[in-house]
Design an enzyme around this catalytic site. Structure first.
Site, PDB file in Angstrom:
ATOM      1  N   LYS A  13      60.489  -6.401  15.599  1.00  0.00           N
ATOM      2  CA  LYS A  13      60.123  -7.210  16.779  1.00  0.00           C
ATOM      3  C   LYS A  13      60.565  -6.512  18.074  1.00  0.00           C
ATOM      4  O   LYS A  13      59.810  -6.447  19.037  1.00  0.00           O
ATOM      5  CB  LYS A  13      60.779  -8.611  16.730  1.00  0.00           C
ATOM      6  N   ARG A  88      63.722 -20.050  17.065  1.00  0.00           N
ATOM      7  CA  ARG A  88      64.106 -19.778  15.680  1.00  0.00           C
ATOM      8  C   ARG A  88      64.140 -21.051  14.852  1.00  0.00           C
ATOM      9  O   ARG A  88      64.371 -20.979  13.643  1.00  0.00           O
ATOM     10  CB  ARG A  88      65.485 -19.129  15.651  1.00  0.00           C
ATOM     11  N   ARG A 127      69.364   2.201   6.879  1.00  0.00           N
ATOM     12  CA  ARG A 127      69.633   2.458   8.299  1.00  0.00           C
ATOM     13  C   ARG A 127      71.132   2.353   8.581  1.00  0.00           C
ATOM     14  O   ARG A 127      71.701   3.169   9.297  1.00  0.00           O
ATOM     15  CB  ARG A 127      68.862   1.433   9.160  1.00  0.00           C
ATOM     16  N   ARG A 139      76.192  -3.002  14.864  1.00  0.00           N
ATOM     17  CA  ARG A 139      76.357  -4.387  15.272  1.00  0.00           C
ATOM     18  C   ARG A 139      77.250  -5.073  14.263  1.00  0.00           C
ATOM     19  O   ARG A 139      77.213  -4.745  13.075  1.00  0.00           O
ATOM     20  CB  ARG A 139      74.983  -5.078  15.273  1.00  0.00           C
ATOM     21  N   ARG A 150      71.372 -13.779   7.279  1.00  0.00           N
ATOM     22  CA  ARG A 150      70.378 -13.918   8.359  1.00  0.00           C
ATOM     23  C   ARG A 150      68.973 -14.120   7.779  1.00  0.00           C
ATOM     24  O   ARG A 150      68.177 -14.888   8.320  1.00  0.00           O
ATOM     25  CB  ARG A 150      70.407 -12.668   9.268  1.00  0.00           C
TER      26      ARG A 150
HETATM   27  P1  AMP Z   1      68.944 -11.138  16.752  1.00  0.00           P
HETATM   28  O1  AMP Z   1      69.442 -10.002  17.567  1.00  0.00           O
HETATM   29  O2  AMP Z   1      67.718 -11.762  17.269  1.00  0.00           O
HETATM   30  O3  AMP Z   1      68.824 -10.794  15.287  1.00  0.00           O
HETATM   31  O4  AMP Z   1      70.058 -12.280  16.861  1.00  0.00           O
HETATM   32  C1  AMP Z   1      71.362 -12.019  16.493  1.00  0.00           C
HETATM   33  C2  AMP Z   1      72.056 -13.340  16.263  1.00  0.00           C
HETATM   34  O5  AMP Z   1      72.087 -14.119  17.454  1.00  0.00           O
HETATM   35  C3  AMP Z   1      71.399 -14.225  15.237  1.00  0.00           C
HETATM   36  O6  AMP Z   1      71.774 -13.904  13.902  1.00  0.00           O
HETATM   37  C4  AMP Z   1      71.925 -15.589  15.661  1.00  0.00           C
HETATM   38  O7  AMP Z   1      73.245 -15.786  15.268  1.00  0.00           O
HETATM   39  C5  AMP Z   1      71.918 -15.481  17.169  1.00  0.00           C
HETATM   40  N1  AMP Z   1      70.626 -15.918  17.724  1.00  0.00           N
HETATM   41  C6  AMP Z   1      69.737 -15.154  18.396  1.00  0.00           C
HETATM   42  N2  AMP Z   1      68.700 -15.884  18.787  1.00  0.00           N
HETATM   43  C7  AMP Z   1      68.909 -17.118  18.345  1.00  0.00           C
HETATM   44  C8  AMP Z   1      68.171 -18.313  18.414  1.00  0.00           C
HETATM   45  N3  AMP Z   1      66.964 -18.380  19.022  1.00  0.00           N
HETATM   46  N4  AMP Z   1      68.678 -19.427  17.858  1.00  0.00           N
HETATM   47  C9  AMP Z   1      69.881 -19.387  17.270  1.00  0.00           C
HETATM   48  N5  AMP Z   1      70.628 -18.294  17.145  1.00  0.00           N
HETATM   49  C10 AMP Z   1      70.148 -17.162  17.679  1.00  0.00           C
END
Ligand code: AMP
Length: 285
Positions: A13, A88, A127, A139, A150
């Site tokens: 994404k 989400r 990766r 991360r 996740r």
């Molecule tokens: P991402 O970088 O999008 O994979 O997000 C990393 C982490 O941030 C996720 O595993 C969640 O813990 C939190 N997070 C990001 N976006 C959201 C969202 N829209 N709703 C809830 N948690 C989020």
């Protein structure tokens, strides 16, 4: 252009969002990036989110909705945005609908990058190994255990969004396992109708010489019309002049005639007077 990119972690994404940013001049709104920035800044939101993120769970809806509400109202988002990692959950999607409706905005598309979970896990594990070998910083949630968590959260809470948006007729799915460029091309294909007709290629600027030549050609075409108009105008002006000229010559002719007859008359009178004098002389003599 306002879009949502859906897909599990590692589906690509972020990469596709960046390409959309440069192509359409819109902004990428990634709640994950914003939350990580809040964690790094040690803000109250960051402090609340850190432990949840480290476990691979979802941050509460109200927290992310407040972040997005603030962000889409900022000037740089006025031209459009691509949402990456938001919404989400279904309540987040409903909150977004309200936020957009309040601002009179609409979504152009919701695109899901479909991936095979087994392959995704293998891809991310690979990766992580490569990055660790290079000594790059990972991360805190980028490890196979948290990734499994996740993915589970995605399946349970985010996957239902496909049905939510399909019911609204806004949903489109693509093969996210294809090569990056192929995915980009597929997204472009989907967005072409929303992006509108391609701007027409600008005609090369006409050279000054060409412009003058065109003007001259225009004049040439116009000339006969102009000349005919001039002739017609002349005619209408000439007519009375011609008439008066005719009248003048008729007058002159008449004058000449009358002069002739006057001369004739005076000659006759002179001859008469001569004859009279002759008769007088004879009678005296
Ligand atoms: P991402 O970088 O999008 O994979 O997000 C990393 C982490 O941030 C996720 O595993 C969640 O813990 C939190 N997070 C990001 N976006 C959201 C969202 N829209 N709703 C809830 N948690 C989020």
């Amino acid at each position: 252009m306002r879009l949502i990119l859906l897909g599990p972690p590692g589906a690509g994404k972020g990469t596709q969002a960046q390409r959309l940013v440069s192509k359409y001049g819109i902004v990428q709104l990634s709640t994950g990036d914003m939350l990580r920035a809040a964690v790094a800044a040690g803000s109250p939101v960051g402090m609340r989110a850190k432990a949840i993120m480290d476990r691979g769970e979802l941050v509460p809806d109200d927290v992310v909705v407040a972040i997005i509400a603030d962000r889409i109202g900022q000037p740089d988002a006025a031209k459009g945005f691509v949402l990456d990692g938001f919404p989400r959950t279904v309540p987040q999607a409903a909150a977004l609908d309200r936020l957009l409706a309040e601002r009179g905005l609409k979504l152009d598309a919701v695109i899901e990058l479909k991936v095979d979970e087994g392959m995704l896990l293998a891809r991310i594990e690979n990766r992580v190994r490569e990055m660790s070998a290079r000594g790059e910083k990972l991360r805190t949630d980028d490890n196979p255990e948290v990734l499994r968590e996740r993915l589970a959260a995605y399946r349970a809470q985010t996957a239902p969004l496909t049905g939510y948006y399909a019911a609204k007729g806004q949903f489109k799915a693509l093969d996210g396992m294809a090569a990056i460029d192929e995915v980009t091309a597929a997204i472009d294909g989907l967005l072409a109708p929303a992006a509108g007709p391609r701007p027409k290629a600008k005609k090369p600027a006409k050279s000054a010489a060409k412009k003058t030549a065109k003007k001259r050609a225009k004049k040439r075409v116009k000339k006969p019309v102009k000349a005919a108009a001039k002739r017609a105008a002349k005619k209408s002006v000439k007519k009375p002049a011609e008439k008066s000229a005719k009248r003048a010559s008729a007058k002159a002719a008449a004058g000449a005639k009358s002069r002739k007859s006057a001369k004739k008359a005076s000659n006759t009178a002179r001859a008469g007077r001569k004859a009279e004098r002759r008769t007088l002389r004879r009678s005296r003599g």
